[in-house]
Scaffold this motif. Structure first.
Motif, PDB file in Angstrom:
ATOM      1  N   ALA A  13     -23.142  19.054  42.196  1.00  0.00           N
ATOM      2  CA  ALA A  13     -23.515  18.267  43.379  1.00  0.00           C
ATOM      3  C   ALA A  13     -22.635  17.038  43.572  1.00  0.00           C
ATOM      4  N   THR A  14     -21.928  16.617  42.507  1.00  0.00           N
ATOM      5  CA  THR A  14     -21.094  15.413  42.622  1.00  0.00           C
ATOM      6  C   THR A  14     -19.693  15.729  43.126  1.00  0.00           C
ATOM      7  N   GLY A  15     -19.381  17.016  43.273  1.00  0.00           N
ATOM      8  CA  GLY A  15     -18.030  17.400  43.690  1.00  0.00           C
ATOM      9  C   GLY A  15     -17.858  17.364  45.197  1.00  0.00           C
ATOM     10  N   GLY A  16     -16.667  17.749  45.632  1.00  0.00           N
ATOM     11  CA  GLY A  16     -16.349  17.687  47.068  1.00  0.00           C
ATOM     12  C   GLY A  16     -17.247  18.579  47.896  1.00  0.00           C
ATOM     13  N   LEU A  17     -17.334  19.851  47.530  1.00  0.00           N
ATOM     14  CA  LEU A  17     -18.204  20.750  48.286  1.00  0.00           C
ATOM     15  C   LEU A  17     -19.671  20.421  48.017  1.00  0.00           C
ATOM     16  N   GLY A  18     -20.002  20.087  46.768  1.00  0.00           N
ATOM     17  CA  GLY A  18     -21.396  19.785  46.408  1.00  0.00           C
ATOM     18  C   GLY A  18     -21.967  18.657  47.254  1.00  0.00           C
ATOM     19  N   GLY A  36     -25.154  17.432  37.946  1.00  0.00           N
ATOM     20  CA  GLY A  36     -23.736  17.119  37.748  1.00  0.00           C
ATOM     21  C   GLY A  36     -23.588  16.559  36.343  1.00  0.00           C
ATOM     22  N   ARG A  37     -22.365  16.195  35.984  1.00  0.00           N
ATOM     23  CA  ARG A  37     -22.178  15.681  34.621  1.00  0.00           C
ATOM     24  C   ARG A  37     -22.123  14.164  34.563  1.00  0.00           C
ATOM     25  N   ASP A  38     -21.755  13.529  35.663  1.00  0.00           N
ATOM     26  CA  ASP A  38     -21.485  12.098  35.645  1.00  0.00           C
ATOM     27  C   ASP A  38     -22.678  11.326  36.231  1.00  0.00           C
ATOM     28  N   ALA A  58     -26.170  17.266  33.373  1.00  0.00           N
ATOM     29  CA  ALA A  58     -26.054  18.366  32.422  1.00  0.00           C
ATOM     30  C   ALA A  58     -24.658  18.964  32.458  1.00  0.00           C
ATOM     31  N   ASP A  59     -24.104  19.198  31.272  1.00  0.00           N
ATOM     32  CA  ASP A  59     -22.866  19.972  31.174  1.00  0.00           C
ATOM     33  C   ASP A  59     -23.278  21.427  30.956  1.00  0.00           C
ATOM     34  N   LEU A  60     -23.096  22.233  31.969  1.00  0.00           N
ATOM     35  CA  LEU A  60     -23.672  23.583  31.979  1.00  0.00           C
ATOM     36  C   LEU A  60     -22.945  24.561  31.060  1.00  0.00           C
ATOM     37  N   ASN A  83     -25.468  28.029  42.617  1.00  0.00           N
ATOM     38  CA  ASN A  83     -24.492  27.907  41.533  1.00  0.00           C
ATOM     39  C   ASN A  83     -23.149  27.516  42.142  1.00  0.00           C
ATOM     40  N   ASN A  84     -22.908  26.204  42.178  1.00  0.00           N
ATOM     41  CA  ASN A  84     -21.713  25.672  42.856  1.00  0.00           C
ATOM     42  C   ASN A  84     -20.715  25.032  41.880  1.00  0.00           C
ATOM     43  N   ALA A  85     -21.183  24.599  40.695  1.00  0.00           N
ATOM     44  CA  ALA A  85     -20.275  23.907  39.761  1.00  0.00           C
ATOM     45  C   ALA A  85     -19.108  24.825  39.409  1.00  0.00           C
ATOM     46  N   ALA A 148      -7.151  33.198  35.059  1.00  0.00           N
ATOM     47  CA  ALA A 148      -8.488  32.987  34.477  1.00  0.00           C
ATOM     48  C   ALA A 148      -9.502  32.715  35.591  1.00  0.00           C
ATOM     49  N   TYR A 149      -9.132  31.870  36.533  1.00  0.00           N
ATOM     50  CA  TYR A 149     -10.047  31.517  37.642  1.00  0.00           C
ATOM     51  C   TYR A 149     -10.367  32.758  38.484  1.00  0.00           C
ATOM     52  N   SER A 150      -9.334  33.546  38.814  1.00  0.00           N
ATOM     53  CA  SER A 150      -9.559  34.767  39.602  1.00  0.00           C
ATOM     54  C   SER A 150     -10.484  35.715  38.844  1.00  0.00           C
ATOM     55  N   THR A 181      -9.197  28.045  50.344  1.00  0.00           N
ATOM     56  CA  THR A 181      -8.953  26.684  49.832  1.00  0.00           C
ATOM     57  C   THR A 181      -9.794  25.651  50.585  1.00  0.00           C
ATOM     58  N   ILE A 182     -10.388  24.734  49.817  1.00  0.00           N
ATOM     59  CA  ILE A 182     -11.144  23.618  50.401  1.00  0.00           C
ATOM     60  C   ILE A 182     -10.448  22.324  49.939  1.00  0.00           C
ATOM     61  N   ALA A 183     -10.391  21.346  50.811  1.00  0.00           N
ATOM     62  CA  ALA A 183      -9.719  20.087  50.459  1.00  0.00           C
ATOM     63  C   ALA A 183     -10.640  19.251  49.567  1.00  0.00           C
ATOM     64  N   THR A 184     -10.596  19.513  48.265  1.00  0.00           N
ATOM     65  CA  THR A 184     -11.391  18.747  47.302  1.00  0.00           C
ATOM     66  C   THR A 184     -10.541  18.453  46.061  1.00  0.00           C
ATOM     67  N   ALA A 185     -11.136  17.670  45.154  1.00  0.00           N
ATOM     68  CA  ALA A 185     -10.428  17.292  43.927  1.00  0.00           C
ATOM     69  C   ALA A 185     -10.261  18.460  42.962  1.00  0.00           C
TER      70      ALA A 185
HETATM   71  N1  LIG Z   1     -11.766  23.521  46.338  1.00  0.00           N
HETATM   72  C1  LIG Z   1     -11.389  24.758  46.591  1.00  0.00           C
HETATM   73  O1  LIG Z   1     -10.234  25.033  47.016  1.00  0.00           O
HETATM   74  C2  LIG Z   1     -12.361  25.886  46.431  1.00  0.00           C
HETATM   75  C3  LIG Z   1     -12.080  27.106  47.065  1.00  0.00           C
HETATM   76  C4  LIG Z   1     -12.966  28.168  46.905  1.00  0.00           C
HETATM   77  C5  LIG Z   1     -14.091  27.998  46.113  1.00  0.00           C
HETATM   78  N2  LIG Z   1     -14.343  26.798  45.506  1.00  0.00           N
HETATM   79  C6  LIG Z   1     -15.526  26.690  44.657  1.00  0.00           C
HETATM   80  O2  LIG Z   1     -16.390  25.711  45.196  1.00  0.00           O
HETATM   81  C7  LIG Z   1     -17.187  25.149  44.127  1.00  0.00           C
HETATM   82  C8  LIG Z   1     -17.178  23.634  44.228  1.00  0.00           C
HETATM   83  O3  LIG Z   1     -15.851  23.185  43.977  1.00  0.00           O
HETATM   84  P1  LIG Z   1     -15.255  21.813  44.574  1.00  0.00           P
HETATM   85  O4  LIG Z   1     -14.063  22.182  45.355  1.00  0.00           O
HETATM   86  O5  LIG Z   1     -16.340  21.002  45.182  1.00  0.00           O
HETATM   87  O6  LIG Z   1     -14.755  21.158  43.219  1.00  0.00           O
HETATM   88  P2  LIG Z   1     -14.904  19.652  42.646  1.00  0.00           P
HETATM   89  O7  LIG Z   1     -14.826  18.670  43.747  1.00  0.00           O
HETATM   90  O8  LIG Z   1     -13.929  19.552  41.521  1.00  0.00           O
HETATM   91  O9  LIG Z   1     -16.409  19.643  42.070  1.00  0.00           O
HETATM   92  C9  LIG Z   1     -16.750  20.439  40.970  1.00  0.00           C
HETATM   93  C10 LIG Z   1     -18.175  20.141  40.580  1.00  0.00           C
HETATM   94  O10 LIG Z   1     -18.520  20.982  39.449  1.00  0.00           O
HETATM   95  C11 LIG Z   1     -19.052  20.144  38.433  1.00  0.00           C
HETATM   96  N3  LIG Z   1     -18.753  20.683  37.100  1.00  0.00           N
HETATM   97  C12 LIG Z   1     -17.543  21.029  36.599  1.00  0.00           C
HETATM   98  N4  LIG Z   1     -17.679  21.437  35.322  1.00  0.00           N
HETATM   99  C13 LIG Z   1     -19.010  21.357  35.028  1.00  0.00           C
HETATM  100  C14 LIG Z   1     -19.771  21.609  33.868  1.00  0.00           C
HETATM  101  N5  LIG Z   1     -19.212  22.040  32.718  1.00  0.00           N
HETATM  102  N6  LIG Z   1     -21.113  21.396  33.922  1.00  0.00           N
HETATM  103  C15 LIG Z   1     -21.695  20.953  35.049  1.00  0.00           C
HETATM  104  N7  LIG Z   1     -21.025  20.674  36.176  1.00  0.00           N
HETATM  105  C16 LIG Z   1     -19.693  20.862  36.158  1.00  0.00           C
HETATM  106  C17 LIG Z   1     -18.366  18.804  38.634  1.00  0.00           C
HETATM  107  O11 LIG Z   1     -19.118  17.797  37.999  1.00  0.00           O
HETATM  108  P3  LIG Z   1     -18.411  16.399  37.523  1.00  0.00           P
HETATM  109  O12 LIG Z   1     -18.528  15.478  38.682  1.00  0.00           O
HETATM  110  O13 LIG Z   1     -19.188  15.978  36.376  1.00  0.00           O
HETATM  111  O14 LIG Z   1     -16.972  16.749  37.187  1.00  0.00           O
HETATM  112  C18 LIG Z   1     -18.400  18.707  40.155  1.00  0.00           C
HETATM  113  O15 LIG Z   1     -19.676  18.286  40.584  1.00  0.00           O
HETATM  114  C19 LIG Z   1     -16.604  25.698  42.833  1.00  0.00           C
HETATM  115  O16 LIG Z   1     -17.388  26.776  42.363  1.00  0.00           O
HETATM  116  C20 LIG Z   1     -15.230  26.196  43.257  1.00  0.00           C
HETATM  117  O17 LIG Z   1     -14.740  27.224  42.419  1.00  0.00           O
HETATM  118  C21 LIG Z   1     -13.509  25.736  45.668  1.00  0.00           C
END
Ligand SMILES: NC(=O)c1ccc[n+]([C@@H]2O[C@H](COP(=O)([O-])OP(=O)(O)OC[C@H]3O[C@@H](n4cnc5c(N)ncnc54)[C@H](OP(=O)(O)O)[C@@H]3O)[C@@H](O)[C@H]2O)c1
Length: 261
Positions: A13-18, A36-38, A58-60, A83-85, A148-150, A181-185
């Motif tokens: 939930a703390t991430g860009g999409l979350g 989230g973890r932080d 929680a670190d999942l 399940n978004n993390a 690995a990601y794929s 691709t999503i514009a996130t960290a």
């Molecule tokens: N960005 C893209 O281009 C893209 C494209 C397609 C799909 N997605 C998918 O969209 C989802 C969200 O990604 P995002 O782009 O929002 O990435 P993001 O901004 O990096 O956020 C990732 C989130 O996952 C959490 N996380 C990472 N490792 C974790 C762990 N071990 N335990 C618990 N939480 C953990 C992070 O928590 P912390 O804040 O603690 O790090 C953060 O809240 C992911 O499943 C990603 O694969 C992303």
């Protein structure tokens, strides 16, 4: 699924999409349990949303954290698990160390599977429930430099489809969404440079969040976002040799950026 009385556990939930998703769901009137973890970033997210929002840290990738999260979700009364993390690791497979590869599989595949397993009896007991797995185009269009990601996202797609078919006679919907691709960290500078060179479009997290909310509304099991990525993912299923050829032509670009990470 009606979202105004949904009670949702959202991981990552703390991430860009979350964050964008949390806002879009709160606007629909859903009650949210944000994971989230932080702790500091989580606290900021809760304050920003107001309303019926709680959080847990929680670190999942730790099995005991899955149990704690599932227990908190039951106490919160969730009927939707998102399940978004996720994490990414760009680089050539042979140059990555094993622990980084394992972390990608654990975070993107094993943690969602384990959390779903822990919550499934609870979700099945709800009048209406849903599991939403956030995949990726790379789950249907595996890409060099993201092996690995794929693999993890392809596994998540297979998991979602098999579980949906297993739960077809229950009130639990299983939705799998595959954004491009999503514009996130999540994407490092090297990935952003690669995407620019390949001409890959990046969606905003807000646009993707809106599409996920819509997928939840309609309950359609499979959603692949973005064109032409959707077409190439489909083509990879019918004629992977064509995609092999197309991506071979781009391999030098991938290798150049992978070397600069
Ligand atoms: N960005 C893209 O281009 C893209 C494209 C397609 C799909 N997605 C998918 O969209 C989802 C969200 O990604 P995002 O782009 O929002 O990435 P993001 O901004 O990096 O956020 C990732 C989130 O996952 C959490 N996380 C990472 N490792 C974790 C762990 N071990 N335990 C618990 N939480 C953990 C992070 O928590 P912390 O804040 O603690 O790090 C953060 O809240 C992911 O499943 C990603 O694969 C992303």
């Amino acid at each position: 699924m009606q979202l105004n009385n949904a009670r949702i556990l959202l991981t990552g939930a703390t991430g860009g999409l979350g964050q964008a998703l949390a806002l879009a769901l709160a606007e629909q009137g859903a009650a949210l349990l944000l994971a989230g973890r932080d702790p500091a970033r989580l606290a900021d997210c809760v304050v920003g949303l107001g309303g019926n929002v709680q959080s847990l840290c929680a670190d999942l990738t730790h099995p005991e954290a899955i149990e704690t999260t599932a227990a908190a979700a039951r106490e919160f009364g969730v009927n939707v698990l998102i399940n978004n993390a996720g994490i990414n690791a760009f680089g050539l497979y042979e140059s990555q160390n094993w622990s980084a590869i394992q972390q990608v599989i654990m975070t993107n595949l094993l943690a969602p599977m384990q959390l779903t397993h822990a919550l499934l009896p609870w979700l099945k007991a709800q009048e209406k429930a849903a599991i939403v797995n956030i995949g990726s185009t790379f789950g249907s269009l595996p890409f060099p430099g993201f092996t690995a990601y794929s693999s993890a996202k392809a596994g998540l797609r297979g998991f979602s489809q098999a579980l949906r078919r297993e739960l077809a006679d229950s009130a639990v919907e299983v939705v799998h969404v595959a954004p491009r691709t999503i514009a996130t960290a999540l994407n490092s500078d090297a990935v952003n440079a690669l995407n620019r060179d390949l001409g890959n479009h990046a969606d905003t997290p807000q646009a993707v969040a809106r599409q996920i909310v819509q997928a939840l509304h309609t309950g359609r099991g499979e959603r692949h976002f973005g064109f032409p990525e959707r077409l190439f993912a489909w083509l990879n299923g019918c004629a992977p040799g064509l995609i092999d050829q197309g991506l071979k032509a781009k391999l030098a670009i991938v290798k150049r950026h992978a070397a600069q990470r």
